[in-house]
Design a protein around this motif. Sequence first.
Motif, mmCIF file in Angstrom:
data_model
loop_
_atom_site.group_PDB
_atom_site.id
_atom_site.type_symbol
_atom_site.label_atom_id
_atom_site.label_comp_id
_atom_site.label_asym_id
_atom_site.label_seq_id
_atom_site.Cartn_x
_atom_site.Cartn_y
_atom_site.Cartn_z
ATOM 1 N N VAL A 121 2.228 1.663 25.870
ATOM 2 C CA VAL A 121 2.887 1.758 24.563
ATOM 3 C C VAL A 121 4.068 0.799 24.488
ATOM 4 C CG1 VAL A 121 4.150 3.304 23.000
ATOM 5 C CG2 VAL A 121 2.166 4.152 24.259
ATOM 6 N N LEU A 122 4.893 0.800 25.524
ATOM 7 C CA LEU A 122 6.060 -0.089 25.543
ATOM 8 C C LEU A 122 5.639 -1.555 25.424
ATOM 9 C CD1 LEU A 122 7.784 1.963 28.246
ATOM 10 C CD2 LEU A 122 9.048 1.145 26.279
ATOM 11 N N GLY A 123 4.611 -1.941 26.156
ATOM 12 C CA GLY A 123 4.133 -3.321 26.108
ATOM 13 C C GLY A 123 3.612 -3.698 24.732
ATOM 14 N N GLU A 124 2.820 -2.810 24.135
ATOM 15 C CA GLU A 124 2.280 -3.087 22.806
ATOM 16 C C GLU A 124 3.389 -3.225 21.771
ATOM 17 O OE1 GLU A 124 -0.443 0.145 22.150
ATOM 18 O OE2 GLU A 124 -2.023 -0.800 23.333
ATOM 19 N N VAL A 125 4.354 -2.311 21.818
ATOM 20 C CA VAL A 125 5.454 -2.364 20.854
ATOM 21 C C VAL A 125 6.311 -3.605 21.082
ATOM 22 C CG1 VAL A 125 7.528 -1.181 20.010
ATOM 23 C CG2 VAL A 125 5.439 0.126 20.449
ATOM 24 N N LEU A 126 6.544 -3.970 22.332
ATOM 25 C CA LEU A 126 7.326 -5.172 22.614
ATOM 26 C C LEU A 126 6.619 -6.414 22.067
ATOM 27 C CD1 LEU A 126 9.772 -6.580 23.832
ATOM 28 C CD2 LEU A 126 8.551 -6.645 26.018
ATOM 29 N N LEU A 127 5.330 -6.525 22.304
ATOM 30 C CA LEU A 127 4.578 -7.678 21.798
ATOM 31 C C LEU A 127 4.563 -7.699 20.273
ATOM 32 C CD1 LEU A 127 1.628 -7.755 24.345
ATOM 33 C CD2 LEU A 127 3.573 -9.319 24.227
ATOM 34 N N ASP A 128 4.390 -6.544 19.655
ATOM 35 C CA ASP A 128 4.416 -6.470 18.194
ATOM 36 C C ASP A 128 5.780 -6.868 17.644
ATOM 37 O OD1 ASP A 128 1.787 -5.618 18.089
ATOM 38 O OD2 ASP A 128 2.284 -3.512 17.768
ATOM 39 N N THR A 129 6.836 -6.422 18.310
ATOM 40 C CA THR A 129 8.194 -6.751 17.865
ATOM 41 C C THR A 129 8.447 -8.240 17.997
ATOM 42 O OG1 THR A 129 8.962 -4.551 18.555
ATOM 43 C CG2 THR A 129 10.644 -6.237 18.191
ATOM 44 N N LEU A 130 8.060 -8.807 19.118
ATOM 45 C CA LEU A 130 8.227 -10.255 19.316
ATOM 46 C C LEU A 130 7.440 -11.038 18.266
ATOM 47 C CD1 LEU A 130 8.043 -10.345 23.187
ATOM 48 C CD2 LEU A 130 9.942 -11.257 21.837
ATOM 49 N N ALA A 131 6.224 -10.625 18.017
ATOM 50 C CA ALA A 131 5.390 -11.320 17.030
ATOM 51 C C ALA A 131 6.041 -11.258 15.644
ATOM 52 C CB ALA A 131 3.997 -10.707 16.989
ATOM 53 N N ALA A 132 6.554 -10.101 15.279
ATOM 54 C CA ALA A 132 7.196 -9.952 13.970
ATOM 55 C C ALA A 132 8.454 -10.811 13.862
ATOM 56 C CB ALA A 132 7.534 -8.484 13.720
ATOM 57 N N GLN A 133 9.200 -10.865 14.938
ATOM 58 C CA GLN A 133 10.445 -11.638 14.917
ATOM 59 C C GLN A 133 10.188 -13.142 15.015
ATOM 60 O OE1 GLN A 133 13.447 -10.384 14.430
ATOM 61 N NE2 GLN A 133 13.206 -8.223 14.843
ATOM 62 N N ALA A 134 9.123 -13.543 15.680
ATOM 63 C CA ALA A 134 8.853 -14.963 15.918
ATOM 64 C C ALA A 134 8.250 -15.673 14.711
ATOM 65 C CB ALA A 134 7.941 -15.129 17.128
ATOM 66 N N GLY A 135 7.570 -14.939 13.866
ATOM 67 C CA GLY A 135 6.955 -15.565 12.690
ATOM 68 C C GLY A 135 5.929 -16.602 13.080
ATOM 69 N N ASP A 136 6.038 -17.801 12.500
ATOM 70 C CA ASP A 136 5.055 -18.874 12.725
ATOM 71 C C ASP A 136 5.038 -19.385 14.163
ATOM 72 O OD1 ASP A 136 4.363 -18.704 10.076
ATOM 73 O OD2 ASP A 136 5.539 -20.447 9.460
ATOM 74 N N LEU A 137 6.104 -19.130 14.905
ATOM 75 C CA LEU A 137 6.165 -19.540 16.304
ATOM 76 C C LEU A 137 5.162 -18.767 17.162
ATOM 77 C CD1 LEU A 137 7.731 -21.187 18.493
ATOM 78 C CD2 LEU A 137 9.289 -19.249 18.650
ATOM 79 N N TRP A 138 4.741 -17.595 16.676
ATOM 80 C CA TRP A 138 3.856 -16.711 17.440
ATOM 81 C C TRP A 138 2.409 -17.164 17.269
ATOM 82 C CZ3 TRP A 138 5.520 -13.477 21.021
ATOM 83 C CH2 TRP A 138 4.624 -12.560 21.574
ATOM 84 N N THR A 139 1.993 -18.083 18.103
ATOM 85 C CA THR A 139 0.625 -18.590 18.083
ATOM 86 C C THR A 139 -0.228 -17.770 19.057
ATOM 87 O OG1 THR A 139 1.045 -20.139 19.885
ATOM 88 C CG2 THR A 139 1.468 -20.929 17.620
ATOM 89 N N ALA A 140 -1.514 -18.014 19.050
ATOM 90 C CA ALA A 140 -2.410 -17.330 19.984
ATOM 91 C C ALA A 140 -2.016 -17.659 21.426
ATOM 92 C CB ALA A 140 -3.853 -17.726 19.719
ATOM 93 N N GLU A 141 -1.614 -18.894 21.654
ATOM 94 C CA GLU A 141 -1.228 -19.314 23.002
ATOM 95 C C GLU A 141 0.059 -18.619 23.449
ATOM 96 O OE1 GLU A 141 -1.136 -23.492 25.485
ATOM 97 O OE2 GLU A 141 -0.480 -23.531 23.392
ATOM 98 N N VAL A 142 1.039 -18.512 22.559
ATOM 99 C CA VAL A 142 2.292 -17.816 22.875
ATOM 100 C C VAL A 142 2.014 -16.341 23.108
ATOM 101 C CG1 VAL A 142 4.540 -17.106 21.939
ATOM 102 C CG2 VAL A 142 3.787 -19.476 21.709
ATOM 103 N N SER A 143 1.181 -15.753 22.275
ATOM 104 C CA SER A 143 0.821 -14.339 22.424
ATOM 105 C C SER A 143 0.172 -14.082 23.784
ATOM 106 C CB SER A 143 -0.128 -13.923 21.299
ATOM 107 O OG SER A 143 -0.517 -12.582 21.448
ATOM 108 N N ALA A 144 -0.755 -14.941 24.169
ATOM 109 C CA ALA A 144 -1.432 -14.784 25.465
ATOM 110 C C ALA A 144 -0.456 -14.925 26.628
ATOM 111 C CB ALA A 144 -2.563 -15.805 25.595
ATOM 112 N N ALA A 145 0.481 -15.835 26.498
ATOM 113 C CA ALA A 145 1.476 -16.027 27.562
ATOM 114 C C ALA A 145 2.354 -14.783 27.687
ATOM 115 C CB ALA A 145 2.328 -17.259 27.270
ATOM 116 N N TRP A 146 2.831 -14.270 26.555
ATOM 117 C CA TRP A 146 3.652 -13.057 26.594
ATOM 118 C C TRP A 146 2.864 -11.864 27.124
ATOM 119 C CZ3 TRP A 146 8.515 -11.739 26.611
ATOM 120 C CH2 TRP A 146 9.461 -12.662 26.164
#
Length: 139
Positions: A94-119
């Motif tokens: 749960v913590l990991g999913e919420v952290l990734l969702d929060t980062l994605a929401a805050q990152a906007g266009d910076l959050w690409t598939a490659e960045v998501s996979a790295a995180w």
Amino acid sequence: MLSRNKIELVKHSYKAVTAVRPELYEDFYTRLFVTAPDIRALFPGTARAQAVKLEAMMQLALSSLDTPEMLTPLLRKLGHDHATYGVEEKHYIVLGEVLLDTLAAQAGDLWTAEVSAAWFAVVNFIAATMIDGARAMAA
């Protein structure tokens, strides 16, 4: 372990997000407690106090990704400590999913598939290492 490319993607995106979104960790805890209200009892104090602790830990972890031999013992101890507070393996998901969702929401266009996979790789490494520390305590 993590590739140089993944490490650089995570570090770069983290710097970019935190430079313009200092409320990242408070947002994370707000999202976490809405998503999993039962987890709230595991975190004494205010969300702000927890946010400060998590931010310090994330900064340390991200700055040490290049030297996992130094980071791993710290994460294992942290997992051990968190187990004594009642954190269970299921909570890391749960913590990991919420952290990734929060980062994605805050990152906007910076959050690409490659960045998501790295995180995703980094969060899984941190969680798995902390879980190993908790399991060692239970053994």
